[in-house]
Design an enzyme around this catalytic site. Structure first.
Site, PDB file in Angstrom:
ATOM      1  N   ARG A  51       1.068  -0.893   0.340  1.00 24.46           N
ATOM      2  CA  ARG A  51       0.455   0.299   0.044  1.00 24.46           C
ATOM      3  C   ARG A  51       0.674   1.302   0.073  1.00 24.46           C
ATOM      4  NH1 ARG A  51      -3.310  -3.960  -0.372  1.00 24.46           N
ATOM      5  NH2 ARG A  51      -5.201  -3.675  -0.291  1.00 24.46           N
TER       6      ARG A  51
HETATM    7  N1  EPU Z   1     -12.021 -12.062   8.700  1.00 24.26           N
HETATM    8  C1  EPU Z   1     -12.219 -11.892  10.102  1.00 24.26           C
HETATM    9  N2  EPU Z   1     -13.502 -11.737   9.839  1.00 24.26           N
HETATM   10  C2  EPU Z   1     -13.698 -10.403   8.878  1.00 24.26           C
HETATM   11  C3  EPU Z   1     -12.973  -9.940   8.011  1.00 24.26           C
HETATM   12  C4  EPU Z   1     -11.883 -10.227   8.091  1.00 24.26           C
HETATM   13  O1  EPU Z   1     -12.358 -12.762  10.571  1.00 24.26           O
HETATM   14  O2  EPU Z   1     -14.531  -9.179   9.176  1.00 24.26           O
HETATM   15  C5  EPU Z   1     -10.657 -13.071   8.651  1.00 24.26           C
HETATM   16  C6  EPU Z   1     -11.014 -13.457   7.456  1.00 24.26           C
HETATM   17  O3  EPU Z   1     -11.771 -14.803   7.888  1.00 24.26           O
HETATM   18  C7  EPU Z   1      -8.954 -14.126   6.302  1.00 24.26           C
HETATM   19  C8  EPU Z   1      -8.167 -12.835   7.151  1.00 24.26           C
HETATM   20  O4  EPU Z   1      -9.651 -12.318   8.142  1.00 24.26           O
HETATM   21  O5  EPU Z   1      -9.405 -15.352   6.862  1.00 24.26           O
HETATM   22  C9  EPU Z   1      -8.396 -11.953   6.142  1.00 24.26           C
HETATM   23  O6  EPU Z   1      -9.578 -11.217   5.237  1.00 24.26           O
HETATM   24  P1  EPU Z   1      -9.602 -10.812   4.105  1.00 24.26           P
HETATM   25  O7  EPU Z   1      -9.140 -12.692   3.288  1.00 24.26           O
HETATM   26  O8  EPU Z   1     -10.837 -10.611   3.971  1.00 24.26           O
HETATM   27  O9  EPU Z   1      -8.717 -10.336   4.003  1.00 24.26           O
HETATM   28  P2  EPU Z   1      -7.941  -8.906   4.672  1.00 24.26           P
HETATM   29  O10 EPU Z   1      -6.484  -9.149   4.759  1.00 24.26           O
HETATM   30  O11 EPU Z   1      -9.283  -7.911   5.310  1.00 24.26           O
HETATM   31  C10 EPU Z   1      -7.370  -7.631   2.091  1.00 24.26           C
HETATM   32  C11 EPU Z   1      -6.469  -6.386   2.101  1.00 24.26           C
HETATM   33  C12 EPU Z   1      -8.431  -6.228   0.894  1.00 24.26           C
HETATM   34  C13 EPU Z   1      -8.447  -6.925  -0.224  1.00 24.26           C
HETATM   35  C14 EPU Z   1      -8.959  -8.759   0.325  1.00 24.26           C
HETATM   36  C15 EPU Z   1      -8.531  -9.616  -0.526  1.00 24.26           C
HETATM   37  C16 EPU Z   1      -6.067  -4.500   3.337  1.00 24.26           C
HETATM   38  C17 EPU Z   1      -6.476  -3.903   4.456  1.00 24.26           C
HETATM   39  N3  EPU Z   1      -6.814  -5.267   3.051  1.00 24.26           N
HETATM   40  O12 EPU Z   1      -7.812  -7.683   3.034  1.00 24.26           O
HETATM   41  O13 EPU Z   1      -7.955  -4.559   0.266  1.00 24.26           O
HETATM   42  O14 EPU Z   1      -9.681  -6.776  -0.713  1.00 24.26           O
HETATM   43  O15 EPU Z   1      -7.431  -8.568   0.600  1.00 24.26           O
HETATM   44  O16 EPU Z   1      -7.475  -9.777  -1.501  1.00 24.26           O
HETATM   45  O17 EPU Z   1      -4.748  -4.962   2.650  1.00 24.26           O
HETATM   46  C18 EPU Z   1      -8.998  -2.791   1.132  1.00 24.26           C
HETATM   47  O18 EPU Z   1      -7.314  -2.423   0.393  1.00 24.26           O
HETATM   48  O19 EPU Z   1      -9.509  -1.251   0.207  1.00 24.26           O
HETATM   49  C19 EPU Z   1      -8.914  -3.487   0.486  1.00 24.26           C
HETATM   50  C20 EPU Z   1     -10.371  -4.130   0.767  1.00 24.26           C
END
Ligand code: EPU
Length: 292
Positions: A170
């Site tokens: 990022r």
């Molecule tokens: N999880 C939870 N509860 C929640 C959300 C997530 O338990 O409310 C768990 C999920 O089940 C999973 C883990 O957390 O085991 C990771 O969640 P997810 O795959 O949704 O990925 P993330 O790390 O939360 C990142 C990026 C997103 C991107 C997704 C998918 C960041 C801050 N976020 O989210 O980017 O879409 O991976 O590739 O890096 C953004 O930057 O605006 C964004 C949405």
């Protein structure tokens, strides 16, 4: 004000910013400009500099939160057609900073060019995506970027080659005032396979994120090796609310703005989340969105 007099075709006063952002919140920009050419942009940049007006570049408005008081100085948006062209040449795709990232992704996939399909569903423009190195688990925009053209704060144009640019989680080294365009070096692949891959990713994204709501994507950066969404969820903060701002119950790293919400309520909720996560888990969350 001389700036508005001399650039009257492209500068508006007290432009409401809410319609320009995905949060649909916040006050007006003191000056708002949509230049029609690189020359006009350069003249505007030089002029704002002479008048010591702060300048901010607005992309698609999907990663910012504008204060209720509005934005002092000049906000520039590269929405004119000259800044949003997309051209394919072999396995290279050239895109203007104002082009929608989604259009670049779909154009590449249609041409059988692999790489950017992992970015499906990411809103915003090419300029915004490059500035913050937009991406997700499947990769980021920086890894496919082979050159970029930028404009400095003095209105001069420079080209940055692959070896001059650094992209990390990022963040990118492209910190000049304006990103004008970028070239992506992609890989030939089977278009129907690519479409399938992209559709799968799109379904996963829609299932895990509240994309149809008023929000700005993930609010916080993931701390190293952890997921901010998971931490906020585990702290029991899903559904936490300040006025019209609520932590999404689909993905805890999203804040959804309900009708009538104010930016100040989103900001208070952000502070509350940071404080709770710090107290309970000893982790200091850092915002990913920009606050204007
Ligand atoms: N999880 C939870 N509860 C929640 C959300 C997530 O338990 O409310 C768990 C999920 O089940 C999973 C883990 O957390 O085991 C990771 O969640 P997810 O795959 O949704 O990925 P993330 O790390 O939360 C990142 C990026 C997103 C991107 C997704 C998918 C960041 C801050 N976020 O989210 O980017 O879409 O991976 O590739 O890096 C953004 O930057 O605006 C964004 C949405």
């Amino acid at each position: 004000m001389p700036l508005q007099r001399d650039f009257k075709d492209i500068v508006r006063l007290a432009e409401p910013m809410a319609p320009h952002t995905w949060f649909a919140l916040g006050g007006p920009a003191e000056f708002f400009a949509t230049p029609r050419s690189v020359e006009e942009l350069s003249a505007l940049v030089k002029r704002a500099r002479d008048e010591e007006l702060p300048i901010r570049l607005l992309g698609g408005g999907s990663n910012i939160l504008v204060n209720d008081q509005g934005v002092p100085g000049l906000v520039v948006q590269l929405s004119a057609p000259i800044f949003s062209g997309i051209a394919v040449d072999g396995s290279r795709v050239k895109a203007g900073a104002g082009a929608k990232l989604g259009h670049v992704v779909s154009t590449s996939v249609r041409e059988g060019l692999a790489g950017l399909e992992t970015l499906v569903g990411i809103p915003g423009t090419v300029g915004g995506a490059l500035r913050g190195n937009a991406g997700g688990r499947g990769g980021d925009v920086g890894q496919w970027t082979c050159s970029a053209t930028v404009m400095t704060r003095t209105g001069d144009i420079m080209r940055r080659e692959r070896q001059d640019m650094v992209f990390a989680y990022r963040t990118s080294s492209l910190d000049e005032l304006v990103i004008l365009e970028a070239q992506f070096q992609l890989e030939q692949d089977d278009p129907s396979e690519l479409v399938k891959r992209m559709q799968k990713l799109w379904i996963l994204k829609k299932a895990s994120q509240p994309l149809s709501h008023q929000s700005a994507g993930c609010i916080f950066k993931n701390p190293r090796g952890m997921s901010a969404g998971m931490l906020i969820d585990q702290a029991g903060l899903k559904g936490a609310r300040v006025g019209g701002a609520e932590v999404s119950d689909r993905h805890a790293n999203f804040i959804v703005a309900h009708p009538g919400a104010k930016s100040s309520e989103v900001l208070t909720l952000i502070e509350m989340i940071k404080q709770k996560i710090s107290e309970r888990l000893g982790v200091e969350l850092e915002t990913e969105i920009e606050i204007w």
